[in-house]
Design a protein around this motif. Structure first.
Motif, PDB file in Angstrom:
ATOM      1  N   HIS A  92       0.775  -0.811  -0.189  1.00  0.00           N
ATOM      2  CA  HIS A  92       0.116  -0.357  -0.133  1.00  0.00           C
ATOM      3  C   HIS A  92       0.573   0.981   0.146  1.00  0.00           C
ATOM      4  N   SER A 142      -5.118  -6.272   1.986  1.00  0.00           N
ATOM      5  CA  SER A 142      -6.362  -5.434   1.691  1.00  0.00           C
ATOM      6  C   SER A 142      -6.135  -4.634   2.790  1.00  0.00           C
ATOM      7  N   ASP A 185      -8.791 -12.040   0.627  1.00  0.00           N
ATOM      8  CA  ASP A 185      -8.830 -11.319   0.877  1.00  0.00           C
ATOM      9  C   ASP A 185      -8.013 -11.026   2.824  1.00  0.00           C
ATOM     10  N   GLU A 369      -3.644   0.915  -2.829  1.00  0.00           N
ATOM     11  CA  GLU A 369      -4.549   1.487  -1.432  1.00  0.00           C
ATOM     12  C   GLU A 369      -5.137   0.568  -0.471  1.00  0.00           C
ATOM     13  N   SER A 371      -7.817  -2.123   1.894  1.00  0.00           N
ATOM     14  CA  SER A 371      -9.524  -1.215   2.081  1.00  0.00           C
ATOM     15  C   SER A 371      -9.765  -1.437   2.770  1.00  0.00           C
ATOM     16  N   ILE A 372      -9.155  -1.385   4.122  1.00  0.00           N
ATOM     17  CA  ILE A 372      -9.853  -1.944   5.839  1.00  0.00           C
ATOM     18  C   ILE A 372      -8.688  -1.251   6.091  1.00  0.00           C
ATOM     19  N   TRP A 377     -10.170  -4.909  10.831  1.00  0.00           N
ATOM     20  CA  TRP A 377      -9.772  -5.906  10.555  1.00  0.00           C
ATOM     21  C   TRP A 377      -9.544  -7.001  11.867  1.00  0.00           C
ATOM     22  N   ALA A 383     -11.942  -7.675   3.815  1.00  0.00           N
ATOM     23  CA  ALA A 383     -11.906  -7.125   2.017  1.00  0.00           C
ATOM     24  C   ALA A 383     -11.078  -7.672   1.610  1.00  0.00           C
ATOM     25  N   ASP A 384     -12.225  -7.405   0.044  1.00  0.00           N
ATOM     26  CA  ASP A 384     -11.137  -7.679  -1.170  1.00  0.00           C
ATOM     27  C   ASP A 384     -10.194  -6.452  -1.475  1.00  0.00           C
ATOM     28  N   PRO A 385      -8.658  -6.852  -2.078  1.00  0.00           N
ATOM     29  CA  PRO A 385      -8.281  -5.346  -2.532  1.00  0.00           C
ATOM     30  C   PRO A 385      -8.776  -4.828  -3.185  1.00  0.00           C
ATOM     31  N   GLN A 386      -8.142  -3.561  -3.088  1.00  0.00           N
ATOM     32  CA  GLN A 386      -8.436  -2.171  -4.485  1.00  0.00           C
ATOM     33  C   GLN A 386      -7.965  -2.834  -5.539  1.00  0.00           C
TER      34      GLN A 386
END
Length: 564
Positions: A92, A142, A185, A369, A371-372, A377, A383-386
């Motif tokens: 990220h 993520s 995820d 980026e 996701s969470i 977490w 959450a799935d990766p951006q």
């Protein structure tokens, strides 16, 4: 009459192309550690390679445009007291890298955009928990600032790097952990261990969801999660033949595919491209890179081809898809190091005549980026990766976000506190230090950490003046702290200068005195002739009219002439 139907695949004709030597990197002293690691990590900005270093561990970080022969005294990242065993770039933020070492410490570093101009030894944060060497570091795909580390103490530790806290401690492995991998995820974890077993874990609770024998050989095994949930493993059989397998998580002990490859003894590293479902097998000591395609049709893992080189490889790294050249239909780019110090750049290309963007080759890929957040977490959210499109070339979205959004304090872009820290509760973010004024200004990750204290948890926080994300009072305290530090340093320097002058004067006086003593004692050291007795006359005067000549002659005035 029977005939064979050729399998239809857009990757059937993928071939490898090595760049010219002047476009590669030379004179790199790759680490000679026997640890089973790739020793190389790549992202769209930098190439990082673990190198040999005297007096501790280090790795070199090179911008992609710094090709050619690397100077022997090139700047390094060297703060470890033991050899570095593994490195990993943050997915990220392309300027943040984590390293694990034999000194039992995990360090997180911030690399400036232009690369290193001098050797750095001060990390952004030290993560100290393991009791033995740390051989594996792995970022969450993520969640922001979540880092997994595994050591020879048979522990898996999951950190919130933004606060420097331990989130989870997993101790279900009876022996050394060889590899670990998150699923798509980040809700599950697959590991391989020296006890020959493969395990699927819940990373938040440490609960073991499944367990089975991976490969019957005693050498190291590796396992990775594929995008759609299957697990791909590499290892050895009882005859020490290398093999790979494909397994379903609900039937780990019954592999879907198990194929023997060859009799080489190097550990195979599976490098996976989730966009195309291609798996590249690279073995330490091998001179080939084999690549396979995973499909729903039998035999499920299809051999495509291999890239052959004349020399064996010692380290290898794979560029993320957002760093590949879409104009030339480049599917993957490898950075392959051999024992001679050459880092060879190899492009995997699909031959296409059209120069337009090939949407079938480049679906949306992983972005930089998160996701969470780490707090979301650990509280149970997934959450799935951006994803981001590569059409028109990749442009980092985090840069534009940084220009428009004011980021809160984050420990990755601000140095950790050296004094007593305010104790954050587990799951909460830690208070960042005001020493962020000395940071390079680059945001280390696209998340936030918020300062909290027990006194105002349930009350409305008072407004404070914020300057570049740091409170004005914090800046004042920081200035006062720096002034005190400078005053102490000046006093120490003056004291040492006076001491040095005193020692120099003493040494000079001792040297002068030694030279004088040597001159005075020179006649005693040299061989002298026997003394000559000179007679005297009746009046008591010598024939030479003197009692001594200052040389080797001796005058005796007490003896009469007839007594001589």
């Amino acid at each position: 009459m029977s005939f064979r139907v050729v399998r239809s695949s857009k990757f059937r004709h993928v071939y490898g192309q090595a760049l010219k030597r002047e476009q590669c990197y030379d004179n790199i002293r790759v680490s000679k550690s026997s640890w089973d690691s790739t020793f190389c990590a790549v992202n769209p900005k930098f190439l990082a390679i673990i190198v040999e270093s005297a007096g501790g561990g280090a790795f070199i970080v090179l911008p992609h445009n710094k090709v050619g022969r690397i100077a022997a005294d090139h700047a390094l990242v060297g703060g470890h007291k033991g050899p570095v065993l593994d490195i990993s770039w943050c997915p990220h933020n392309d300027n943040v890298i984590a390293s694990g070492s034999e000194d039992c410490v995990v360090k997180v570093w911030q690399i400036p955009d232009g690369g290193l101009s001098r050797t750095i030894t001060e990390p952004v944060v030290d993560l100290v928990y393991h009791q033995r060497r740390v051989g594996l570091v792995l970022w969450h795909p993520s969640a922001l600032n979540v880092l997994l580390t595994a050591g020879s103490d048979n522990l898996i530790v999951i950190w919130n790097v933004g606060t420097g806290e331990v989130l989870v401690r997993i101790e279900c492995h009876p022996d050394t952990i060889y590899s670990a991998c998150w699923n798509w995820d980040g809700s599950q974890l697959v590991t391989t261990c020296k006890d020959k077993k493969i395990r699927i874990l819940n990373p938040r609770s440490g609960e073991m969801l499944a367990e089975a024998i991976a490969h019957e050989g005693s050498k190291a095994t590796r396992a990775i999660f594929l995008r759609h949930g299957l697990i791909f493993t590499t290892g050895f059989n009882r005859s020490s033949e290398r093999q790979y397998s494909l397994r379903a998580p609900d039937a780990l002990g019954d592999p879907i595919v198990m194929v023997d490859l060859d009799t080489s003894n190097g550990v195979m590293f599976p490098l996976y491209d989730p966009d195309t479902n291609l798996i590249y097998l690279c073995g330490k000591g091998d001179s080939v890179i084999r690549y396979f395609e995973v499909t729903p049709e039998q035999p499920f893992v299809h051999y495509i081809n291999q890239f052959q080189t004349p020399d064996s490889q010692r380290a290898i790294g794979l560029m993320p898809k957002r760093g590949c050249d879409v104009s030339t239909c480049e599917l993957a780019r490898f950075y392959r190091l051999n024992n001679s110090g050459l880092c060879q750049v190899i492009s995997m290309i699909v031959p296409r005549k059209s120069e337009l963007f090939q949407e079938d080759l480049y679906p949306d890929t992983l972005a930089d980026e998160a996701s969470i957040s780490a707090e979301d977490w650990i509280s149970g959210s997934d959450a799935d990766p951006q994803l981001v499109s590569l059409k028109g070339g990749y442009v980092s979205q985090s840069q534009s976000t940084t220009l428009t959004v004011t980021k809160k304090s984050n420990v990755l872009d601000k140095m950790p506190p050296r004094g007593p820290k305010s104790g954050p509760v587990a799951g909460a973010t830690a208070t960042t230090t005001a020493s962020s004024a000395t940071s390079n200004g680059a945001t280390a990750a696209n998340g936030t950490t918020q300062s909290t204290s027990p006194a105002n948890t349930n009350s409305q926080q008072s407004e404070t003046v914020i300057i570049s994300g740091v409170a004005e009072q914090a800046l004042t305290d920081l200035r006062t702290k720096f002034e005190d530090e400078f005053r102490k340093l000046k006093a120490i320097i003056v004291k040492h200068e006076n001491r040095i002058r005193s020692l120099e004067a003493t040494m000079k006086a001792m040297a002068d005195r030694g030279a004088t003593d040597a001159t005075d004692s020179a006649p005693l050291i040299t061989s002298t002739p026997s003394p000559t007795i000179v007679g005297t006359n009746q009046t008591g005067t010598t024939h030479d009219e003197q009692h001594g000549d200052g040389g080797s002659h001796y005058t005796n005035t007490n003896l009469a002439p007839d007594e001589v």
